[in-house]
Design a protein around this motif. Structure first.
Motif, PDB file in Angstrom:
ATOM      1  N   VAL A  10      36.798  50.553  33.916  1.00  0.00           N
ATOM      2  CA  VAL A  10      36.471  49.305  34.594  1.00  0.00           C
ATOM      3  C   VAL A  10      37.490  48.273  34.126  1.00  0.00           C
ATOM      4  O   VAL A  10      37.721  48.128  32.915  1.00  0.00           O
ATOM      5  N   TYR A  11      38.110  47.596  35.076  1.00  0.00           N
ATOM      6  CA  TYR A  11      39.136  46.610  34.774  1.00  0.00           C
ATOM      7  C   TYR A  11      38.567  45.213  34.994  1.00  0.00           C
ATOM      8  O   TYR A  11      38.034  44.917  36.076  1.00  0.00           O
ATOM      9  N   TYR A  12      38.691  44.373  33.969  1.00  0.00           N
ATOM     10  CA  TYR A  12      38.212  43.001  34.016  1.00  0.00           C
ATOM     11  C   TYR A  12      39.387  42.035  33.953  1.00  0.00           C
ATOM     12  O   TYR A  12      40.333  42.258  33.199  1.00  0.00           O
ATOM     13  N   CYS A  13      39.292  40.944  34.704  1.00  0.00           N
ATOM     14  CA  CYS A  13      40.203  39.834  34.478  1.00  0.00           C
ATOM     15  C   CYS A  13      39.437  38.766  33.691  1.00  0.00           C
ATOM     16  O   CYS A  13      38.206  38.686  33.775  1.00  0.00           O
ATOM     17  N   ALA A  14      40.155  37.991  32.914  1.00  0.00           N
ATOM     18  CA  ALA A  14      39.523  36.974  32.078  1.00  0.00           C
ATOM     19  C   ALA A  14      40.488  35.812  31.874  1.00  0.00           C
ATOM     20  O   ALA A  14      41.685  36.029  31.653  1.00  0.00           O
ATOM     21  N   ARG A  15      39.956  34.615  31.943  1.00  0.00           N
ATOM     22  CA  ARG A  15      40.762  33.434  31.700  1.00  0.00           C
ATOM     23  C   ARG A  15      41.050  33.304  30.207  1.00  0.00           C
ATOM     24  O   ARG A  15      40.199  33.615  29.363  1.00  0.00           O
ATOM     25  N   ASP A  16      42.246  32.830  29.909  1.00  0.00           N
ATOM     26  CA  ASP A  16      42.659  32.651  28.519  1.00  0.00           C
ATOM     27  C   ASP A  16      42.384  31.221  28.084  1.00  0.00           C
ATOM     28  O   ASP A  16      42.834  30.271  28.727  1.00  0.00           O
ATOM     29  N   ARG A  17      41.651  31.083  27.008  1.00  0.00           N
ATOM     30  CA  ARG A  17      41.351  29.769  26.429  1.00  0.00           C
ATOM     31  C   ARG A  17      41.898  29.766  25.009  1.00  0.00           C
ATOM     32  O   ARG A  17      41.187  30.064  24.058  1.00  0.00           O
ATOM     33  N   GLN A  18      43.177  29.473  24.888  1.00  0.00           N
ATOM     34  CA  GLN A  18      43.859  29.457  23.581  1.00  0.00           C
ATOM     35  C   GLN A  18      43.660  30.776  22.845  1.00  0.00           C
ATOM     36  O   GLN A  18      43.457  30.792  21.623  1.00  0.00           O
ATOM     37  N   GLU A  26      37.005  40.375  40.728  1.00  0.00           N
ATOM     38  CA  GLU A  26      38.012  41.424  40.845  1.00  0.00           C
ATOM     39  C   GLU A  26      37.758  42.280  42.083  1.00  0.00           C
ATOM     40  O   GLU A  26      36.619  42.433  42.530  1.00  0.00           O
ATOM     41  N   SER A  27      38.829  42.862  42.592  1.00  0.00           N
ATOM     42  CA  SER A  27      38.738  43.801  43.707  1.00  0.00           C
ATOM     43  C   SER A  27      39.929  44.735  43.665  1.00  0.00           C
ATOM     44  O   SER A  27      40.879  44.517  42.897  1.00  0.00           O
ATOM     45  N   GLY A  28      39.868  45.766  44.487  1.00  0.00           N
ATOM     46  CA  GLY A  28      41.006  46.670  44.599  1.00  0.00           C
ATOM     47  C   GLY A  28      40.854  47.995  43.876  1.00  0.00           C
ATOM     48  O   GLY A  28      41.727  48.858  43.981  1.00  0.00           O
ATOM     49  N   GLY A  29      39.768  48.154  43.145  1.00  0.00           N
ATOM     50  CA  GLY A  29      39.555  49.421  42.455  1.00  0.00           C
ATOM     51  C   GLY A  29      39.216  50.536  43.427  1.00  0.00           C
ATOM     52  O   GLY A  29      38.967  50.308  44.611  1.00  0.00           O
ATOM     53  N   GLY A  30      39.231  51.747  42.919  1.00  0.00           N
ATOM     54  CA  GLY A  30      38.899  52.895  43.757  1.00  0.00           C
ATOM     55  C   GLY A  30      39.360  54.179  43.128  1.00  0.00           C
ATOM     56  O   GLY A  30      39.770  54.220  41.960  1.00  0.00           O
ATOM     57  N   LEU A  31      39.330  55.246  43.936  1.00  0.00           N
ATOM     58  CA  LEU A  31      39.757  56.569  43.493  1.00  0.00           C
ATOM     59  C   LEU A  31      41.224  56.789  43.863  1.00  0.00           C
ATOM     60  O   LEU A  31      41.617  56.577  45.015  1.00  0.00           O
ATOM     61  N   VAL A  32      42.002  57.216  42.901  1.00  0.00           N
ATOM     62  CA  VAL A  32      43.417  57.458  43.138  1.00  0.00           C
ATOM     63  C   VAL A  32      43.820  58.723  42.391  1.00  0.00           C
ATOM     64  O   VAL A  32      43.270  59.033  41.322  1.00  0.00           O
ATOM     65  N   GLN A  33      44.768  59.451  42.941  1.00  0.00           N
ATOM     66  CA  GLN A  33      45.227  60.677  42.293  1.00  0.00           C
ATOM     67  C   GLN A  33      46.182  60.363  41.150  1.00  0.00           C
ATOM     68  O   GLN A  33      46.856  59.324  41.162  1.00  0.00           O
ATOM     69  N   PRO A  34      46.262  61.256  40.174  1.00  0.00           N
ATOM     70  CA  PRO A  34      47.249  61.076  39.095  1.00  0.00           C
ATOM     71  C   PRO A  34      48.640  60.910  39.678  1.00  0.00           C
ATOM     72  O   PRO A  34      49.027  61.613  40.621  1.00  0.00           O
ATOM     73  N   ASP A  38      37.554  33.711  28.354  1.00  0.00           N
ATOM     74  CA  ASP A  38      36.355  33.042  28.846  1.00  0.00           C
ATOM     75  C   ASP A  38      36.655  32.228  30.093  1.00  0.00           C
ATOM     76  O   ASP A  38      37.503  31.336  30.045  1.00  0.00           O
ATOM     77  N   PRO A  39      36.004  32.538  31.232  1.00  0.00           N
ATOM     78  CA  PRO A  39      35.035  33.608  31.403  1.00  0.00           C
ATOM     79  C   PRO A  39      35.717  34.920  31.821  1.00  0.00           C
ATOM     80  O   PRO A  39      36.948  34.979  31.898  1.00  0.00           O
ATOM     81  N   TRP A  40      34.888  35.911  32.093  1.00  0.00           N
ATOM     82  CA  TRP A  40      35.340  37.208  32.569  1.00  0.00           C
ATOM     83  C   TRP A  40      34.771  37.446  33.972  1.00  0.00           C
ATOM     84  O   TRP A  40      33.719  36.914  34.328  1.00  0.00           O
ATOM     85  N   GLY A  41      35.462  38.286  34.728  1.00  0.00           N
ATOM     86  CA  GLY A  41      34.898  38.741  35.982  1.00  0.00           C
ATOM     87  C   GLY A  41      33.947  39.904  35.744  1.00  0.00           C
ATOM     88  O   GLY A  41      33.784  40.369  34.611  1.00  0.00           O
TER      89      GLY A  41
END
Lengths: 117, 107
Positions: A93-101, A6-14, A105-108
């Motif tokens: 924290v934002y995770y991406c994860a592959r869907d297996r039915q 994953e990428s692209g996270g950071g500080l952002v204003q409301p 699995d797995p997760w970033g």
């Protein structure tokens, strides 16, 4: 080796926007459904979005409907999460994860999004 | 939305001891339940799927059972690397939901 980064996270204003990316390697992302899951500080895991392998079917948790959009780019073998109208409680924290039915699995390793003025 | 309630919130045990974690669903999820392990600073990892099937590479000391609304994850003899937070997750209905987690800590 199957890997998600994953990428692209950071500080952002409301009220601001951010776009998260999830680069896949070791497998063809378009052959699988994909998910985004987040973990707020001191809290548990919260599933927030799913996109089918075709890209046609998408699901969201109620708290992000209308604000977040999940998408994918087969050419780049990548998954995205466009986040608009961000609120303090989107800090996580934002995770991406592959869907297996239906299983993830797995997760970033995750990318941190902080919403704060 | 299907609510998953895990108990206890924290389990304080010593290496070599047996750990028993519970997950209860607010309505039946059949056998559509998974367990994940999450260590600080790491990606969560799938341990068990379809209520009782170990994921690839998961040691035999991890076992799970249950169906309907009541599920159990058992670690037969805790190894140092097993101290972590464990989550259950259902795929019976949308939205997919997780339990709030059980922290297995060193006593």
């Amino acid at each position: 080796e199957v890997q998600l980064v994953e990428s692209g996270g950071g500080l952002v204003q409301p009220g601001g926007s951010l776009r998260l990316s999830c680069a896949a390697s070791g497998f063809t992302l378009s052959n699988y459904g994909m998910n985004w899951v987040r973990q707020a500080p001191g809290k548990g895991l919260e599933w927030i979005s799913f996109i089918s392998s075709s890209g046609i079917t998408k699901y969201y948790v109620d708290s992000v409907k209308g604000r977040f959009t999940i998408s994918r780019d087969s050419a780049k073998n990548s998954l995205y999460l466009q986040m608009n109208s961000l609120r303090d409680d989107d800090t996580a924290v934002y995770y991406c994860a592959r869907d297996r039915q239906g299983w993830l699995d797995p997760w970033g390793q995750g990318t941190l999004v902080t919403v704060s003025s | 939305e299907i609510v998953l309630t895990q108990s206890p919130a924290t389990l304080s045990l010593s290496p070599g001891e047996r750990a028993t974690l519970s997950c209860r669903a607010s309505q039946s999820v059949s056998s559509y339940l998974a367990w994940y392990q999450h260590k600080p600073g790491q990606a969560p990892s799938l341990l068990i799927y379809d209520a009782s099937n170990r994921a690839t590479g998961i040691p035999a000391r991890f076992s799970a059972s249950g169906s309907g609304t009541d599920f159990t994850l058992t670690i037969s003899s805790l190894e140092p690397e097993d101290f972590a937070v464990y989550y259950c997750q259902q795929r019976s209905d949308w939205p997919r939901t997780f339990g709030q987690g059980t922290k297995v800590e060193i006593k």
